[in-house]
Design a protein around this motif. Structure first.
Motif, PDB file in Angstrom:
ATOM      1  N   UNK A 137       0.825  -1.213   0.000  1.00  0.00           N
ATOM      2  CA  UNK A 137       0.000   0.000   0.000  1.00  0.00           C
ATOM      3  C   UNK A 137       0.853   1.254   0.000  1.00  0.00           C
ATOM      4  N   UNK A 138       1.942   1.239   0.754  1.00  0.00           N
ATOM      5  CA  UNK A 138       2.730   2.450   0.932  1.00  0.00           C
ATOM      6  C   UNK A 138       3.547   2.803  -0.304  1.00  0.00           C
ATOM      7  N   UNK A 139       3.804   1.819  -1.156  1.00  0.00           N
ATOM      8  CA  UNK A 139       4.391   2.144  -2.463  1.00  0.00           C
ATOM      9  C   UNK A 139       3.413   2.962  -3.294  1.00  0.00           C
ATOM     10  N   UNK A 140       2.141   2.606  -3.231  1.00  0.00           N
ATOM     11  CA  UNK A 140       1.128   3.362  -3.970  1.00  0.00           C
ATOM     12  C   UNK A 140       0.975   4.773  -3.411  1.00  0.00           C
ATOM     13  N   UNK A 141       1.010   4.887  -2.089  1.00  0.00           N
ATOM     14  CA  UNK A 141       0.895   6.212  -1.482  1.00  0.00           C
ATOM     15  C   UNK A 141       2.102   7.087  -1.835  1.00  0.00           C
ATOM     16  N   UNK A 142       3.254   6.459  -1.956  1.00  0.00           N
ATOM     17  CA  UNK A 142       4.452   7.204  -2.369  1.00  0.00           C
ATOM     18  C   UNK A 142       4.322   7.660  -3.813  1.00  0.00           C
ATOM     19  N   UNK A 143       3.842   6.784  -4.686  1.00  0.00           N
ATOM     20  CA  UNK A 143       3.635   7.146  -6.088  1.00  0.00           C
ATOM     21  C   UNK A 143       2.634   8.288  -6.229  1.00  0.00           C
ATOM     22  N   UNK A 144       1.684   8.346  -5.318  1.00  0.00           N
ATOM     23  CA  UNK A 144       0.661   9.394  -5.348  1.00  0.00           C
ATOM     24  C   UNK A 144       1.141  10.706  -4.726  1.00  0.00           C
ATOM     25  N   UNK A 145       2.351  10.718  -4.188  1.00  0.00           N
ATOM     26  CA  UNK A 145       2.906  11.933  -3.614  1.00  0.00           C
ATOM     27  C   UNK A 145       2.408  12.255  -2.218  1.00  0.00           C
ATOM     28  N   UNK A 146       1.851  11.252  -1.540  1.00  0.00           N
ATOM     29  CA  UNK A 146       1.301  11.502  -0.210  1.00  0.00           C
ATOM     30  C   UNK A 146       2.316  11.224   0.901  1.00  0.00           C
ATOM     31  N   UNK A 147       3.276  10.373   0.617  1.00  0.00           N
ATOM     32  CA  UNK A 147       4.348  10.091   1.578  1.00  0.00           C
ATOM     33  C   UNK A 147       5.680  10.035   0.837  1.00  0.00           C
TER      34      UNK A 147
END
Length: 328
Positions: A137-147
């Motif tokens: 999940x956190x890879x996706x959040x990183x790709x989205x610029x959130x983390x």
């Protein structure tokens, strides 16, 4: 203030940073936003550039205070927060990527930040560390610029070792102090191998290592040092590092004899941690500005001598080891 590279995050962080579990006031006193903001601003004034918080600290008020201050400052200040502890009941079965996403997005809203420098899983059940879909999940959040970075906050060495196997885990937050020495064994070996940033929490064993407590000391009903000594609400190791209070007091008396000129042992205890190069930063809490200023002085102290370190280890081996070493 001195700075260290926080593993593969490549962030250069103040070696004495700030934890905000009780930043709004003493344990059990409620949250004082003005006090929190004053402490955080003072920390930044003195070179602190990494602040650790969590969504469960005062139901988001801690995150809000951190975000408000950071957004008001010109200096670059890194924010790490945590997610997962709101899950009720706090069990492996209730951990789902969809729910964790909601918590991360709520933290962004609480802090008012567009992107979190570090999001950490907040001491999840051990089974969670064996579920790749949680970490993906956190890879996706990183790709989205959130983390920008993912970290884990752990209770046990086992959890840290398993969590570090995921390539996207960049930091581990762990309890490490004079009374919790096991991390300097296999954990530190793997940290160096995997370039993991180490964030040390509970560095003063819930205040025991200040040397200011006695058998007559009392704690408010809402203070975890009163109600959680046997793990009634969360992991026992978070309170006095898991040591029986009376044993801790005995060990502290030995430390006072070792450092007789120190009215406040806190800077010495923090310096002991900093003498381990695997440590990226320490996040002592502060309910008063004077506590913060005391903690910061550790960065300017000379390293402990080999003789002093060996004597600290001897105190640990005699008084503490059998109570904690095998448990966490």
């Amino acid at each position: 203030m001195k700075y260290r590279r926080l593993g593969k995050t490549n962030l250069n962080v103040s070696e004495i940073s700030l934890g905000t579990w009780q930043v709004g006031g003493p344990w059990g006193s409620g949250f004082d936003s003005a006090s929190a903001i004053k402490i955080i601003n003072t920390a930044i004034d003195h070179g602190v550039n990494f602040i650790d918080t969590a969504d469960v600290y005062e139901a988001g008020l801690s995150e809000a205070a951190v975000g408000k201050v950071v957004r008001s400052r010109k200096e670059e200040v890194f924010v790490g927060t945590k997610c997962g502890r709101q899950i009720t009941p706090h069990t492996n079965e209730n951990y789902h990527p969809k729910e964790l996403r909601k918590y991360v997005e709520a933290s962004l809203k609480n802090t008012g930040l567009e992107c979190l420098d570090l999001i950490q899983l907040h001491c999840p059940p051990t089974e969670v560390f064996y579920r790749p879909e949680i970490f993906e999940l956190f890879d996706r959040l990183k790709d989205e610029g959130k983390i920008k970075n993912l970290g884990i906050s752990v209770e046990k060495i086992e959890e840290a070792l398993k969590g570090m196997e995921y390539e996207n885990v960049a930091t581990v937050q762990i309890i490490f102090n004079m009374f919790r020495q096991r991390p300097k064994e296999l954990f530190f070996e793997q940290v160096k191998k995997r370039d993991i940033g180490v964030i040390v929490r509970v560095p003063l064993a819930s205040g025991l290592l200040t040397g200011k407590f006695s058998a007559a000391s009392t704690f408010d009903a809402d203070d975890h040092r009163n109600f959680n000594r046997e793990g009634a609400q969360f992991d026992k190791g978070e309170t006095f590092s898991g040591i029986p209070y009376d044993i801790g007091l005995e060990a502290v008396e030995q430390l006072k004899a070792l450092f007789p000129n120190q009215k406040n042992l806190a800077p010495i205890a923090l310096r002991w941690i900093l003498d381990h190069p695997e440590v990226g930063c320490i996040i002592p809490g502060a309910s008063k500005v004077e506590h913060l200023l005391s903690n910061i002085t550790a960065s300017d102290l000379a390293p402990l001598t080999d003789k002093a370190r060996k004597k600290v280890d001897a105190i640990y081996d005699r008084w503490v080891r059998k109570h904690v070493h095998h448990r966490w």
